[in-house]
Design an enzyme around this catalytic site. Structure first.
Site, PDB file in Angstrom:
ATOM      1  N   SER A 129       0.803  -1.227   0.000  1.00 49.03           N
ATOM      2  CA  SER A 129       0.000   0.000   0.000  1.00 49.03           C
ATOM      3  C   SER A 129       0.838   1.281   0.000  1.00 49.03           C
ATOM      4  CB  SER A 129      -0.927   0.016   1.213  1.00 49.03           C
ATOM      5  OG  SER A 129      -0.179  -0.154   2.406  1.00 49.03           O
ATOM      6  N   ASP A 162      -3.423   7.870   8.016  1.00 48.61           N
ATOM      7  CA  ASP A 162      -4.287   6.927   8.731  1.00 48.61           C
ATOM      8  C   ASP A 162      -3.402   6.045   9.616  1.00 48.61           C
ATOM      9  OD1 ASP A 162      -3.201   4.949   7.067  1.00 48.61           O
ATOM     10  OD2 ASP A 162      -4.922   4.896   5.718  1.00 48.61           O
ATOM     11  N   HIS A 209      -0.510   4.621   7.079  1.00 54.57           N
ATOM     12  CA  HIS A 209       0.100   5.324   5.945  1.00 54.57           C
ATOM     13  C   HIS A 209       0.387   6.789   6.229  1.00 54.57           C
ATOM     14  CE1 HIS A 209      -2.414   1.936   4.570  1.00 54.57           C
ATOM     15  NE2 HIS A 209      -1.289   1.643   3.933  1.00 54.57           N
TER      16      HIS A 209
END
Ligand SMILES: *[C@@H]1O[C@H](CO)[C@@H](O)[C@H](O)[C@H]1NC(C)=O
Ligand SMILES: *[C@@H]1O[C@H](CO)[C@@H](O)[C@H](O)[C@H]1NC(C)=O
Length: 376
Positions: free
Chosen positions: A44, A348, A351
């Site tokens: 991610s 978040d 990340h």
């Protein structure tokens, strides 16, 4: 006298920053000619839109498909785990290559590059993590998107990029003029293990993860890759999700008093990064025609954690911008978002924000564009 001295310093600073900007512009116009395409593998931290497709295969809800993901730059969710652009986006912009289309979610040409990175991807084959799972209703994670699977996608795309009727050399030349990102890998491997294994056991897996990454790099070099950038691990002991996982079991001694980060998790990342760098040196020696560059994901984030003010971040540096209260995830109904994401390191629970990725990209571009990097 003091004023004169000051103004001399200011004009010196101004002219040197102008000079630097000029040099940057020159380098980027050169780079436009140098790289035909960028190919990216990872999780991610690099995924530009594959995870919503993969999550839908497994019928799992993907919070990044909802606002406020994408709100800072794109104005809508793109599948990136961020409020805006990722490191790979800033690199593409600087090198004059289009933002990387996500392989699973894009229906056009991949001649300028493709992104195979998927949120939650592991280096190791996903089946390793499911050994001993209770079968019915077990979590689908980690799903089948490991580095090996991503390489398979790349190989399936290859015939459309450089027709085999034009001969093998055509493909080798094209990949030789492309930039390859291999990683970051490791964060998810260790995170899945954290839930099941002791730190001592997890540390014994590090060499296997590094070997998996090294084998992938050699496979890409066989296809013709000559410019490879290999990011290391982030300081996962500072990651809000990891801090939350260990909140119940960690004692005061487990935290670095200067940063509030978990010491053992950061030491794991340091071990991973040092074995990775050793392995890259070996690969470089075996493949002198290629440029295999380590990209440091750890130090720039630690610098932000240690000196938030230097980057315009608020002092509570480990606090997330988006998510909460309670267990509400960013993207969930009712989750809260901070007013100014550019004053935060973490977007978040896992990340970073676009502004943090921009700083990291500056670091990596200095290496990618350095004259010492012989391939560029
Ligand atoms: C991709 O394009 C083809 C042909 O233009 C079309 O038939 C197909 O439905 C498209 N797929 C997606 C996922 O948009
Ligand atoms: C994982 O995906 C690959 C490539 O798409 C496929 O060959 C393999 O069978 C899959 N493995 C599992 C366990 O589904």
């Amino acid at each position: 006298m003091t004023m004169l001295w000051l103004s001399a310093v200011v004009s010196l600073l101004l002219s040197s920053s102008l000079h630097a900007a000029g040099a940057g512009a020159g380098a980027s116009s050169l780079s436009v000619r140098r790289y035909d395409a960028i190919f990216s593998f990872g999780d991610s931290f690099a995924d530009t839109g594959n995870n919503p497709v993969v999550f839908s295969w497994y019928s799992v809800f993907d919070p990044v498909t909802r606002p406020p993901y994408g709100s800072t730059f794109f104005g809508h969710p793109t599948g990136r785990n961020c409020d805006g652009r990722l490191v790979v986006d800033f690199v593409a912009e600087r090198l004059g290559v289009p933002l990387l289309p996500p392989f699973l979610a894009y229906n056009g040409s991949f001649r300028r590059g493709a992104n195979f990175a998927v949120g939650a991807a592991t280096a190791l084959d996903s089946s390793i993590f499911h050994a001993g799972d209770p079968p019915p209703g077990a979590s689908p994670f980690p799903v089948n998107t490991s580095l090996g699977v991503q390489l398979g996608w790349f190989e399936s795309l290859k015939p459309s990029l450089c027709s085999t009727t034009q001969g093998k050399k055509k493909c080798k030349d094209f990949f030789g003029r492309s930039l390859f990102f291999v990683g970051e890998f490791g964060f998810n491997d260790y995170e899945f293990f954290f839930r099941k294994k002791s730190m001592e056991e997890i540390r014994s897996f590090v060499p296997y993860i590094i070997e998996t990454i090294s084998i992938a790099i050699e496979r890409l070099i066989k296809h013709g890759a000559k410019s490879l950038v290999v990011p290391g691990m982030t300081p996962s002991g500072c990651t809000p999700l990891i801090l939350a996982i260990f909140a119940d079991q960690a004692g005061p001694d487990d935290y670095d008093p200067a940063t509030g980060c978990l010491k053992a998790q950061n030491e794991l990342a340091i071990l991973h990064n040092s074995l990775l760098q050793q392995s890259l040196l070996n690969l470089q020696a075996r493949h002198p025609d290629a440029s295999i560059v380590y990209a440091d994901f750890f130090s720039p984030i630690m610098e932000m954690v240690r000196s938030p003010g230097k980057f315009g971040f608020e002092d509570d540096i480990l606090t997330i911008c988006c998510g909460g209260p309670g267990t509400a995830l960013c993207g969930d109904q009712g989750a809260i978002t901070c007013e100014d994401p550019s004053a935060r390191l973490f977007w978040d629970v896992v990340h970073m924000t676009e502004v943090a990725y921009r700083y990291i990209a500056e670091d990596w571009l200095r290496i990618i564009e350095s004259p010492g990097n012989k391939i560029i």
